[in-house]
Design an enzyme around this catalytic site. Structure first.
Site, PDB file in Angstrom:
ATOM      1  N   GLU A  42       0.809  -1.091  -0.069  1.00 47.05           N
ATOM      2  CA  GLU A  42       0.013  -0.064   0.019  1.00 47.05           C
ATOM      3  C   GLU A  42       1.040   1.180  -0.101  1.00 47.05           C
ATOM      4  OE1 GLU A  42      -2.841   2.680   3.159  1.00 47.05           O
ATOM      5  OE2 GLU A  42      -2.677   0.512   3.374  1.00 47.05           O
ATOM      6  N   ARG A  97       0.856  10.486   0.669  1.00 44.69           N
ATOM      7  CA  ARG A  97       1.581  11.354   1.537  1.00 44.69           C
ATOM      8  C   ARG A  97       2.793  12.052   1.255  1.00 44.69           C
ATOM      9  NH1 ARG A  97       0.942   7.540   7.483  1.00 44.69           N
ATOM     10  NH2 ARG A  97      -1.100   6.857   7.219  1.00 44.69           N
ATOM     11  N   LYS A 154     -11.271  -0.942   6.689  1.00 44.34           N
ATOM     12  CA  LYS A 154     -10.001  -0.617   7.651  1.00 44.34           C
ATOM     13  C   LYS A 154     -10.301  -0.237   8.917  1.00 44.34           C
ATOM     14  CE  LYS A 154      -5.986   2.607   7.218  1.00 44.34           C
ATOM     15  NZ  LYS A 154      -5.226   3.617   6.547  1.00 44.34           N
TER      16      LYS A 154
END
Length: 210
Positions: A42, A46, A130
């Site tokens: 993943e 960011r 999640k």
């Protein structure tokens, strides 16, 4: 090959959550994880380079299942699809984003931190979520409690989890995998210690798989 989110969640007990600061590091990082036996990654949005990094992995490392995380809105969702994401992950999922993800058809782990959020996502058809931030939000004990009212939901907890804490989560019937940054921490990525990352991946699998 298109995989369902259930198939993706079953690929590895840990989904490595990574931050890529230099585009040229993305491919060797993915290859290092794959060499260690972990065929999923993943890449989080960011950094400004994240989408280009993900696109390079999609083209150069077809053996790894590419996820793009920290998706915050419909624009990033579209960009993730264009970059070659095979699944997407959101840290939280407000209604507009949830609807956009549901309509996209992309396998997804939409983020949730409360039972109300989990129920809202279930109503949109999501059955794999999640759980973030896992440790501050209640940890394994919270997910154990949640399994009572919603036993059909499955979770990938992420946030504050390390190799030791992962064991408690993975012992739960509603947790097929966890997300974690300890496999490819920023210190090793910056040092380009690909062998070290491969070694961590191998050690993690040995510890977490019976």
């Amino acid at each position: 090959m298109t995989r369902s989110i259930a198939e993706i969640a079953a690929l590895s007990p840990v989904i490595p959550v990574v931050v890529v600061e230099a585009v040229q590091d993305a491919v060797p990082l993915a290859e290092a994880l794959l060499a260690g036996g972990i065929g999923i990654i993943e890449i989080t949005l960011r950094t400004p380079q994240a989408l280009e990094a993900a696109a390079r992995v999609a083209k150069a490392v077809p053996g790894i299942v590419l996820g793009i995380g920290s998706v915050l809105d419909h624009r990033q969702l579209a960009a993730a699809r264009d970059a070659g994401a095979q699944f997407i992950v959101t840290p939280g999922t407000p209604p507009k984003l949830a609807e956009a993800v549901a309509k996209s058809g992309l396998p997804a782990l939409p983020g949730s931190a409360s039972l109300s959020e989990m129920l809202a996502l279930r109503d949109l058809g999501f059955d794999h979520l999640k759980f973030f931030p896992a440790e501050p939000a209640g940890g394994a004990a919270y997910l154990k409690a949640v399994s009572g009212p919603v036993p059909e939901l499955r979770f990938c907890p992420t946030g504050g989890i390390d190799a030791e804490k992962a064991k408690a989560y993975l012992a739960l019937p509603n947790v097929p995998c966890v997300g974690g940054s300890w496999l490819a921490p920023e210190t090793l990525v910056r040092a380009r210690d690909w062998a070290g990352i491969t070694s961590r991946a191998q050690a993690t699998l040995a510890a977490l798989r019976p």
